[in-house]
Design an enzyme around this catalytic site. Structure first.
Site, short mmCIF file in Angstrom:
data_model
loop_
_atom_site.label_atom_id
_atom_site.label_comp_id
_atom_site.label_asym_id
_atom_site.label_seq_id
_atom_site.Cartn_x
_atom_site.Cartn_y
_atom_site.Cartn_z
N GLY A 71 0.80 -1.22 0.00
CA GLY A 71 0.00 0.00 0.00
C GLY A 71 0.84 1.27 0.00
N ASN A 152 -8.79 3.61 7.82
CA ASN A 152 -8.17 2.58 8.66
C ASN A 152 -8.45 2.76 10.14
OD1 ASN A 152 -6.35 4.78 7.66
ND2 ASN A 152 -5.07 4.06 9.34
N GLN A 180 -7.97 -0.52 2.89
CA GLN A 180 -8.87 -1.06 3.93
C GLN A 180 -10.24 -1.44 3.38
OE1 GLN A 180 -8.16 -1.96 6.98
NE2 GLN A 180 -6.20 -0.95 7.37
N ALA A 201 -1.96 -6.76 0.11
CA ALA A 201 -2.43 -8.10 0.46
C ALA A 201 -2.51 -8.33 1.97
CB ALA A 201 -1.50 -9.16 -0.15
N THR A 238 12.95 -7.15 -10.12
CA THR A 238 12.53 -8.53 -10.34
C THR A 238 11.20 -8.80 -9.65
OG1 THR A 238 14.82 -9.22 -10.49
CG2 THR A 238 13.21 -10.95 -10.05
N CYS A 326 0.38 3.38 12.96
CA CYS A 326 1.55 4.14 12.53
C CYS A 326 1.84 5.32 13.44
CB CYS A 326 1.35 4.66 11.11
SG CYS A 326 0.72 3.40 10.02
C1 LIG Z 1 -1.86 -0.42 5.98
C2 LIG Z 1 -2.29 0.74 5.14
C3 LIG Z 1 -1.44 1.29 4.16
C4 LIG Z 1 -0.02 0.79 3.97
O1 LIG Z 1 -0.01 -0.44 3.32
P1 LIG Z 1 1.34 -1.34 3.42
O2 LIG Z 1 1.06 -2.49 2.51
O3 LIG Z 1 1.44 -1.74 4.87
O4 LIG Z 1 2.48 -0.50 2.97
C5 LIG Z 1 -1.90 2.33 3.39
N1 LIG Z 1 -3.14 2.81 3.56
C6 LIG Z 1 -4.00 2.32 4.47
C7 LIG Z 1 -5.36 2.89 4.59
C8 LIG Z 1 -3.60 1.27 5.30
O5 LIG Z 1 -4.43 0.80 6.22
#
Ligand SMILES: *Cc1c(COP(=O)(O)O)cnc(C)c1O
Length: 387
Positions: A71, A152, A180, A201, A238, A326
């Site tokens: 993400g 989130n 989310q 994922a 890769t 975070c």
């Molecule tokens: C967890 C999250 C991300 C970050 O995704 P990662 O795959 O952990 O880098 C970004 N946006 C939202 C809303 C999230 O909950």
């Protein structure tokens, strides 16, 4: 008591069926998808099959789907890539006030280091943005609007299509962070009318380190990396074949389970929220009652620090989070709750309980049994709380 995990918005365990699907590509079929020989071609076939499956899941063409490391990378590629591609033409960005840091920070970087102007699209008390307010902020210099699909911290599900339509009237791009939402509610890039969409994922029982960015055909996105022709030169490196196969399997399972998971989580959430409110006075639900992903429950306990509740529950082997994962460790209230206009004293008492597939009602009962005395004790030693 067994440990209880209620932090599925931070990450999830990998579904054993996903592990199963990935294993061949970590073992015998380990080839580099760019190699010309048989092992390479086998990897390439698996990679492109995975791309087709993921693309079908969000209703885009396989050629519009780019694998990334997750993400955060997808959000960065969308925002920085869009800005770098049109740097000279349009220099204005509009970002939702409750976005994840993976969207906020690249936008702030463009503002501070590249002179883009940046405004936040406000939200109401439940976290919803208004199309009229977006219309007022948009102008002919706007390059990109980014508004997340499901939040989130609070679970608020934004009605994106009207926002995207207004954005397109100004010929700006519309990005959504659907991390989310994906796998929890329908995510269809046609219905949502978005140009760019991020997903990952590991929030939906897939492995960490694999995600994707949808880039609508014709949208100009500059790469962040250089060094190869992988992913149509937009994301060299890769390919993570096992990860891509895992992501595809993750979404396949999510498609089968989405309806029943949603229903079960809706019932469990109603039970948990109402029982906590019956047992504990002066509790607030942060976020809407409707138009939400039900497994995300953000509750504020007046007169306590959310962080203290997290630590007290951790001693009971119950895993929850205060605000977003975070920002925990920081003492300021969450920017999401602040943007919703929730007073700092209440936002500070916020705790996020996020359920997953393994969550059961007896687990929620155990959490409530521990939570009631914890809140009582923390309030009894609080200098500010009065009965
Ligand atoms: C967890 C999250 C991300 C970050 O995704 P990662 O795959 O952990 O880098 C970004 N946006 C939202 C809303 C999230 O909950």
């Amino acid at each position: 008591m067994e440990p209880i995990y209620l932090d599925y918005n931070a990450t999830t365990p990998v579904d054993p069926e996903v592990v199963e699907a990935m294993l061949p590509y970590l073992n015998s079929a380990f080839g580099n998808a760019s190699s010309a020989h048989g092992l390479g071609r086998e990897a390439k076939v698996a990679l492109e099959e995975a791309r087709e499956q993921v693309a079908a899941f969000i209703n885009c063409r396989p050629a519009e789907l780019y694998f990334t490391s997750g993400g955060t990378e997808s959000d960065n590629l969308a925002i920085l890539g869009a800005a770098y591609a049109c740097r000279t033409a349009r220099r204005h960005l509009i970002i939702g006030a409750t976005e994840h840091h993976a969207v906020l920070e690249p936008a702030e970087y463009l503002h501070h280091s590249h002179g883009f102007s940046l405004v936040r699209l406000p939200v109401d008390r439940e976290g919803f943005a208004s199309p009229d307010e977006l219309r007022d902020l948009l102008h002919k210099d706007t390059a990109l609007v980014s508004v997340m699909h499901a939040n989130n911290e609070t679970g608020t599900v934004q009605n994106l299509a009207p926002l995207a339509e207004i954005t397109h009237q100004q010929k700006a791009l519309f990005h959504t962070d659907a991390v989310q939402a994906t796998g929890k509610i329908p995510v269809d890039v046609g219905v949502l009318n978005v140009d760019l969409l991020s997903l990952t994922a590991h929030k939906i029982y897939g492995p960490k380190g694999i995600g994707a960015l949808f880039i609508r055909r014709g949208v100009d996105i500059a790469p962040l990396f250089y060094g190869g022709s992988h992913e149509r030169r937009r994301r060299p490196g890769t390919e993570n074949v096992a990860g891509a196969v895992g992501l595809a399997r993750t979404l396949e399972i999510a498609a089968q389970r989405r309806g029943s998971d949603y229903q079960r989580h809706t019932q469990l959430a109603e039970y948990f929220i109402s029982t906590v409110m019956e047992r504990i006075p002066r509790v607030h639900l942060n976020g809407p009652r409707k138009n939400r992903v039900p497994a995300t429950m953000n509750l504020s306990f007046e007169g306590v620090e959310g962080e203290s509740v997290v630590m007290a529950l951790d001693l009971e082997r119950i895993a929850v989070s205060s605000g977003s994962a975070c920002t925990s460790g920081a003492t300021e209230p969450s920017h999401v709750l602040t943007a919703m206009g929730i007073p700092a004293v209440i936002a500070q008492g916020a705790v996020r309980f996020s359920m997953g597939r393994p969550t059961t009602r007896p687990q929620l009962d155990d959490v409530i049994e521990k939570l009631v005395p914890i809140i009582e004790r923390l309030r009894s030693i609080s200098p500010v709380y009065k009965e």
